[in-house]
Design an enzyme around this catalytic site. Structure first.
Site, PDB file in Angstrom:
ATOM      1  N   LYS A  80       1.228 -24.215  14.372  1.00  0.00           N
ATOM      2  CA  LYS A  80       1.172 -22.895  13.957  1.00  0.00           C
ATOM      3  C   LYS A  80       0.139 -22.282  12.892  1.00  0.00           C
ATOM      4  CE  LYS A  80       4.273 -22.749  16.297  1.00  0.00           C
ATOM      5  NZ  LYS A  80       3.659 -21.862  17.371  1.00  0.00           N
TER       6      LYS A  80
ATOM      7  N   GLY B 236      -2.705 -21.831  14.705  1.00  0.00           N
ATOM      8  CA  GLY B 236      -3.712 -21.141  15.414  1.00  0.00           C
ATOM      9  C   GLY B 236      -4.260 -21.923  16.376  1.00  0.00           C
ATOM     10  N   THR B 237      -3.502 -22.850  16.811  1.00  0.00           N
ATOM     11  CA  THR B 237      -3.797 -24.054  17.811  1.00  0.00           C
ATOM     12  C   THR B 237      -4.371 -23.268  19.005  1.00  0.00           C
ATOM     13  OG1 THR B 237      -1.993 -25.366  16.877  1.00  0.00           O
ATOM     14  CG2 THR B 237      -3.114 -26.154  18.735  1.00  0.00           C
TER      15      THR B 237
ATOM     16  N   HIS C 100      -1.684 -32.411  17.396  1.00  0.00           N
ATOM     17  CA  HIS C 100      -0.843 -32.306  16.148  1.00  0.00           C
ATOM     18  C   HIS C 100      -0.718 -33.604  15.365  1.00  0.00           C
ATOM     19  CE1 HIS C 100      -0.029 -28.129  17.288  1.00  0.00           C
ATOM     20  NE2 HIS C 100       0.798 -28.147  17.867  1.00  0.00           N
TER      21      HIS C 100
ATOM     22  N   ARG D  64      -4.641 -23.470   7.873  1.00  0.00           N
ATOM     23  CA  ARG D  64      -4.090 -22.179   7.627  1.00  0.00           C
ATOM     24  C   ARG D  64      -3.218 -22.220   6.318  1.00  0.00           C
ATOM     25  NH1 ARG D  64      -0.216 -18.402  11.868  1.00  0.00           N
ATOM     26  NH2 ARG D  64      -0.805 -16.521  10.861  1.00  0.00           N
TER      27      ARG D  64
ATOM     28  N   SER E 192       5.470 -18.438  10.547  1.00  0.00           N
ATOM     29  CA  SER E 192       5.322 -18.450  12.031  1.00  0.00           C
ATOM     30  C   SER E 192       6.014 -19.654  12.590  1.00  0.00           C
ATOM     31  CB  SER E 192       3.880 -18.803  12.105  1.00  0.00           C
ATOM     32  OG  SER E 192       3.624 -18.900  13.451  1.00  0.00           O
TER      33      SER E 192
ATOM     34  N   TYR F 186      -7.975 -21.028   9.400  1.00  0.00           N
ATOM     35  CA  TYR F 186      -7.524 -19.762  10.269  1.00  0.00           C
ATOM     36  C   TYR F 186      -8.050 -18.392   9.374  1.00  0.00           C
ATOM     37  CZ  TYR F 186      -4.151 -16.728  12.581  1.00  0.00           C
ATOM     38  OH  TYR F 186      -3.774 -15.584  13.361  1.00  0.00           O
TER      39      TYR F 186
ATOM     40  N   ARG G 257       2.715 -13.594  17.905  1.00  0.00           N
ATOM     41  CA  ARG G 257       3.587 -12.955  17.064  1.00  0.00           C
ATOM     42  C   ARG G 257       2.794 -11.775  16.665  1.00  0.00           C
ATOM     43  NH1 ARG G 257       6.134 -12.818  12.260  1.00  0.00           N
ATOM     44  NH2 ARG G 257       4.472 -14.283  11.504  1.00  0.00           N
TER      45      ARG G 257
ATOM     46  N   GLY H 204      -0.397 -12.571  14.559  1.00  0.00           N
ATOM     47  CA  GLY H 204      -1.880 -12.916  14.611  1.00  0.00           C
ATOM     48  C   GLY H 204      -2.253 -12.481  13.303  1.00  0.00           C
TER      49      GLY H 204
HETATM   50  P1  A3P Z   1       2.036 -15.799  13.695  1.00  0.00           P
HETATM   51  O1  A3P Z   1       3.276 -16.349  13.909  1.00  0.00           O
HETATM   52  O2  A3P Z   1       1.603 -15.856  12.162  1.00  0.00           O
HETATM   53  O3  A3P Z   1       1.533 -14.447  14.405  1.00  0.00           O
HETATM   54  P2  A3P Z   1      -0.059 -22.099  17.064  1.00  0.00           P
HETATM   55  O4  A3P Z   1      -0.973 -21.838  18.188  1.00  0.00           O
HETATM   56  O5  A3P Z   1      -0.776 -23.202  16.295  1.00  0.00           O
HETATM   57  O6  A3P Z   1       1.292 -22.347  17.784  1.00  0.00           O
HETATM   58  O7  A3P Z   1      -0.180 -21.001  16.000  1.00  0.00           O
HETATM   59  C1  A3P Z   1       0.445 -19.870  16.366  1.00  0.00           C
HETATM   60  C2  A3P Z   1      -0.127 -18.661  15.549  1.00  0.00           C
HETATM   61  O8  A3P Z   1      -1.236 -18.206  15.710  1.00  0.00           O
HETATM   62  C3  A3P Z   1       0.900 -17.381  15.520  1.00  0.00           C
HETATM   63  O9  A3P Z   1       0.691 -16.916  14.090  1.00  0.00           O
HETATM   64  C4  A3P Z   1       0.091 -16.603  16.651  1.00  0.00           C
HETATM   65  O10 A3P Z   1       0.352 -15.305  16.537  1.00  0.00           O
HETATM   66  C5  A3P Z   1      -1.257 -16.912  16.234  1.00  0.00           C
HETATM   67  N1  A3P Z   1      -2.125 -16.550  16.952  1.00  0.00           N
HETATM   68  C6  A3P Z   1      -2.048 -16.806  18.455  1.00  0.00           C
HETATM   69  N2  A3P Z   1      -3.201 -16.385  19.056  1.00  0.00           N
HETATM   70  C7  A3P Z   1      -3.943 -15.935  18.310  1.00  0.00           C
HETATM   71  C8  A3P Z   1      -5.240 -15.526  18.260  1.00  0.00           C
HETATM   72  N3  A3P Z   1      -5.862 -15.126  19.561  1.00  0.00           N
HETATM   73  N4  A3P Z   1      -5.804 -14.889  17.205  1.00  0.00           N
HETATM   74  C9  A3P Z   1      -5.152 -14.937  16.156  1.00  0.00           C
HETATM   75  N5  A3P Z   1      -3.937 -15.637  15.940  1.00  0.00           N
HETATM   76  C10 A3P Z   1      -3.320 -15.993  17.139  1.00  0.00           C
END
Ligand code: A3P
Length: 274
Positions: free
Chosen positions: A21, A23-24, A83, A105, A113, A170, A240, A242
């Protein structure tokens, strides 16, 4: 343990690391696009039809044959993700010359998230109340170890070995994605040429991988993904809001202060501020 025994690192592997979560998926999309920019044009790009989780495999989540054979077949340089905490890296990876990009982050946004994400898991998780989950997070319960320990391990290496570890936040990437795309390309050894910069290639990378673009694609909206066939989740679960600071809409100020205080204490003296 399975990974410890069987993963064979290559000296030119590039490993994307994050706590879930952080921003992987964004980092995966950016690094994949940067590395493959001469192979795919932006109008017919694999990310338009493939979920970013699928284009960069996790080393600890076995797919298909339930072993590492898919990863072993990849051509070099391999772009891989994990991870895992640094202290659990397989020996061959820990001692290799691979490059490591770490994405961190604000833990308040990470927690919120995660809580939403877990609630979108169709098979393989029991749902829990936000308050219960919050207290567990504060106590360090996490499948990859306490959030702050995870960050600290990589942070320390990024200070002493900046040529091998790139530490990104992030929030900084959100506020200046272009700068980070250019830095990421340099770090992984494929810098943008002057001509590419004049032609706006870094901007194209940023646009393709932006939240607005990726979250609107059918491949990232419709259907489910499964991990090891044990966990099934909605493809859209990875997209979700972002946004930076969305925690205020889900946690009280008191909860925010509590987590900030814990994190400050844990990171004290390290130079890392989250
Ligand atoms: P939120 O739930 O706060 O929106 P991961 O990829 O580590 O699972 O992280 C998911 C988080 O990254 C989510 O955060 C998601 O919305 C956000 N995210 C996914 N794609 C993104 C992008 N292209 N730019 C910025 N944030 C992004």
């Amino acid at each position: 343990m399975r990974l410890q025994n069987s993963f064979k690192a290559r000296h030119d592997d590039i490993i994307l690391v994050s706590n879930p979560k952080c921003g992987t998926i964004w980092l995966k999309a950016l690094a994949f696009t940067i590395i493959n920019r001469s192979r795919f044009d932006f109008d017919h790009h694999p990310l338009l039809t493939h979920h970013p989780q699928r284009v960069v495999p996790f080393i600890e989540i076995f797919q298909g044959n339930n072993d590492l054979s898919n990863i072993e077949k990849l051509p070099s340089p391999r772009l891989l993700a994990t991870h895992m905490p640094l202290s659990l890296f397989p020996e061959s990876l820990a001692t290799s010359n691979c490059l490591i990009v770490y994405l961190c982050r604000d833990p308040k946004d990470v927690f919120v998230s995660r809580w939403h994400f877990d609630n979108k898991i169709v098979v393989g998780y029991n749902k829990i109340d936000l308050e219960v989950a919050f207290n567990m997070f504060c106590e360090g319960f996490s499948e990859n170890g306490p959030f702050w320990d995870h960050c600290l391990e990589y942070w320390k290496e990024s200070i002493t070995k900046p040529e091998k570890f790139l530490f990104i936040k992030y929030e900084n990437m959100k506020s200046d994605p272009m700068k980070h795309v250019i830095r990421l390309a340099e770090f992984i050894g494929v810098p943008f040429s002057d001509k590419e910069q004049q032609d706006g290639v870094p901007e194209e990378v940023v646009r393709l991988c932006s939240f607005d673009n990726l979250s609107g694609l059918k491949t990232n909206q419709i259907g489910e993904l499964s991990r090891d066939d044990r966990i099934v989740l909605e493809r859209s679960a990875f997209f979700r809001e972002g946004k930076v600071g969305d925690w205020v809409n889900h946690m009280s100020q008191e909860m925010g202060r509590k987590l900030d205080h814990i994190v400050e204490e844990k990171l004290k003296g390290s130079g890392l501020v989250l």
